[in-house]
Design a protein around this motif. Structure first.
Motif, mmCIF file in Angstrom:
data_model
loop_
_atom_site.group_PDB
_atom_site.id
_atom_site.type_symbol
_atom_site.label_atom_id
_atom_site.label_comp_id
_atom_site.label_asym_id
_atom_site.label_seq_id
_atom_site.Cartn_x
_atom_site.Cartn_y
_atom_site.Cartn_z
ATOM 1 N N UNK A 1 23.788 -12.504 41.288
ATOM 2 C CA UNK A 1 25.173 -12.941 41.220
ATOM 3 C C UNK A 1 25.485 -13.658 42.531
ATOM 4 N N UNK A 2 26.293 -14.690 42.426
ATOM 5 C CA UNK A 2 26.589 -15.540 43.573
ATOM 6 C C UNK A 2 28.107 -15.672 43.758
ATOM 7 N N UNK B 1 39.305 -6.364 45.324
ATOM 8 C CA UNK B 1 38.524 -7.203 44.426
ATOM 9 C C UNK B 1 38.635 -8.660 44.839
ATOM 10 N N UNK B 2 37.518 -9.361 44.787
ATOM 11 C CA UNK B 2 37.505 -10.802 45.019
ATOM 12 C C UNK B 2 37.286 -11.530 43.690
ATOM 13 N N UNK B 3 36.222 -11.172 42.994
ATOM 14 C CA UNK B 3 35.916 -11.834 41.728
ATOM 15 C C UNK B 3 34.924 -10.982 40.948
ATOM 16 N N UNK C 1 34.112 -19.419 43.648
ATOM 17 C CA UNK C 1 33.535 -19.445 42.308
ATOM 18 C C UNK C 1 32.427 -18.411 42.217
ATOM 19 N N UNK C 2 32.511 -17.558 41.210
ATOM 20 C CA UNK C 2 31.470 -16.572 40.965
ATOM 21 C C UNK C 2 30.605 -17.031 39.803
ATOM 22 N N UNK C 3 29.314 -16.828 39.922
ATOM 23 C CA UNK C 3 28.427 -17.098 38.801
ATOM 24 C C UNK C 3 27.232 -16.165 38.896
ATOM 25 N N UNK D 1 32.469 -14.161 31.427
ATOM 26 C CA UNK D 1 33.910 -14.151 31.636
ATOM 27 C C UNK D 1 34.194 -13.789 33.092
ATOM 28 N N UNK D 2 35.064 -14.564 33.723
ATOM 29 C CA UNK D 2 35.339 -14.362 35.146
ATOM 30 C C UNK D 2 36.777 -13.929 35.398
#
Length: 115
Positions: free
Chosen positions: A78-79, A47-49, A68-70, A56-57
């Motif tokens: 998803x980025x 898992x990375x993110x 940073x995930x968003x 919720x991250x």
């Protein structure tokens, strides 16, 4: 069914940045959670993110404060913004989605970081 397509991988020098994108398509109402995993040669996928549809991250310790995930729920995207990349970040990065109790995977995008 959910189809996932990643983009944005490539070769970068240590200390550089990359931004991965993942587009979800198919017949679905709302994806519960999306995330990024990676698999380096000879290693297990890790898992990375992840990010829920509420924002919720969760991050692996190895990438905290660098990645940073968003997500854009309206666009089903998803980025993953990756900064301060290290050679040990080299891996195939996979997009993941949880929907209706099932996990879906993209085909992966290669990220290579040179020292």
């Amino acid at each position: 069914q959910v189809q996932l397509v990643e983009s944005g991988g490539g070769l970068v020098q240590a200390g550089g940045s990359l931004r991965l994108s993942c587009a979800a398509s198919g017949r679905f109402f709302s994806i519960n959670a999306m995330g990024w995993y990676r698999q380096a040669p000879g290693k297990q996928r890790e898992l990375v993110a992840t990010i829920t549809n509420g924002g919720r991250t969760n991050y692996a310790d190895s990438v905290k404060d660098r990645f940073t995930i968003d997500r854009d729920n309206a666009k089903n995207m998803v980025y993953l913004q990756m900064n301060s990349l290290k050679p040990e970040d080299t891996a195939v990065y996979y997009c993941n989605a949880l929907y209706a109790g099932s996990f879906y995977w993209g085909q992966g995008t290669q990220v290579s970081v040179s020292s």
